[in-house]
Design an enzyme around this catalytic site. Sequence first.
Site, PDB file in Angstrom:
ATOM      1  N   CYS A 244      33.810  37.172  32.747  1.00  0.00           N
ATOM      2  CA  CYS A 244      34.350  37.495  34.078  1.00  0.00           C
ATOM      3  C   CYS A 244      35.113  38.803  33.932  1.00  0.00           C
ATOM      4  CB  CYS A 244      35.259  36.384  34.591  1.00  0.00           C
ATOM      5  SG  CYS A 244      34.429  34.793  34.852  1.00  0.00           S
ATOM      6  N   LYS A 250      40.088  44.533  30.136  1.00  0.00           N
ATOM      7  CA  LYS A 250      39.833  43.880  28.848  1.00  0.00           C
ATOM      8  C   LYS A 250      38.463  44.275  28.308  1.00  0.00           C
ATOM      9  CE  LYS A 250      42.719  39.862  29.963  1.00  0.00           C
ATOM     10  NZ  LYS A 250      42.965  40.217  31.379  1.00  0.00           N
ATOM     11  N   CYS A 366      45.911  34.289  33.436  1.00  0.00           N
ATOM     12  CA  CYS A 366      47.222  34.879  33.717  1.00  0.00           C
ATOM     13  C   CYS A 366      48.051  33.887  34.517  1.00  0.00           C
ATOM     14  CB  CYS A 366      47.108  36.219  34.431  1.00  0.00           C
ATOM     15  SG  CYS A 366      46.209  36.176  35.982  1.00  0.00           S
TER      16      CYS A 366
END
Length: 428
Positions: A244, A250, A366
């Site tokens: 994702c 990232k 997160c």
Amino acid sequence: MAAYRTLRAITADDAYANLALAEQTAGLSARDAAFATELVAGSCRALGLYDAIIASAGGRPLRTLQPAVVDLLRLGAHQLLELRVPSHAAVAATVDLARVVLSQRVTGVVNAILRKISALDADAWAARLRRERTDADALLARHPQWIIDAYADLLPGSEIPALLAANNEPPIPHLVVRPGLAEVSELGGRPLRWSPFGATASGNPADLAAVNQGRAGVQDEGSQLVAWALTLVEAPAGPWLDLCAGPGGKAALLAGLARDKGERLVASELQPHRAALVGRALARYDEPGPIVIAADGARPAWPANRFARVLLDAPCTGLGALRRRPEARWRRKPADLDVLVPLQHELLASAINAAAPGGVIAYATCSPHRRETSEVVEAATGVEILDAPAVLPSIPDAGRGPYLQLWPHRHGTDAMFLALLRKAAPTQ
């Protein structure tokens, strides 16, 4: 005007505060942009509190006011109760704004309610709300009670005030290099404490050549650490997968680290417009560079047992990133978990299926909420849970059993959660 338009985009259209602010403050002087940013961020952090004060001062439920009027009153309340704006100036400016963006007809109610708000200072309003409402303490801490309860499920009670206070402080922006394309020394600022790839921002990141050229970007240290951790665990040779990947921070870090190991990253994102953002984040890597696709991670476009390393940064409530997205605390509801948690289970099963035997999966969110983190991981099958804190031993007080858990008040990062899993070999 910039603050008002941003707040309307947030409350009416579910816009992200940081993105809407960037659009509305472009072209403003640095001083005006900073003031607009404080108006929006402060109003978003304390939105529930200001709504209670507006309702009390007005003697009427908020639903009886136009939504746009409520946004004007929120901006006015923030100036009156938190900023060093003289009361007469805050009231007059908000009334003038109401006249311009709405009509003369609403200026009377805006003026009347703001004058009643200005009659008490913040301490007096706190005392009044405690007399009127059972949820006053949570509102004064600028968090819904259910979020405070979720934190209290994981932390000692003595730490909760420090965490809530940290969530109410604007974060120091962190920068990150694209490995192989830039050096940390190009970023200016102070090197980050634990990530070797980043530094604090000492000015406007867009003014840095490395950022402007796509060789570096803005990324919280917590996000850097969970991506880096995936690369530190022993794994077989083979391609890597970011399941994702949007918006690509990232993925950009992993792409460079994969190239250093002679591997290639596949970055997948469901929404085509977010996949385009990933493509832009990875654009500076030369061919054969990372592969970006728009695909549903729950219905994979790749064969099973294919990838040596898989990152699943799962869609979540974002309760660990409230410093950067202050509006999320009031936008999210407990019922959102009932939608997100089944998706998280489904995506983790897909990530495990994509991994090669012996391959490593990083499950990150997160959000620290137990339902989105440990409960998802512990329901997975066909994997061994690795000791994630041991992979990054220099980070203090980050252990949550076998999981890595970062906190704003402890580490100065988003409250990132990380589980590292190794896929079992097939049974004979």
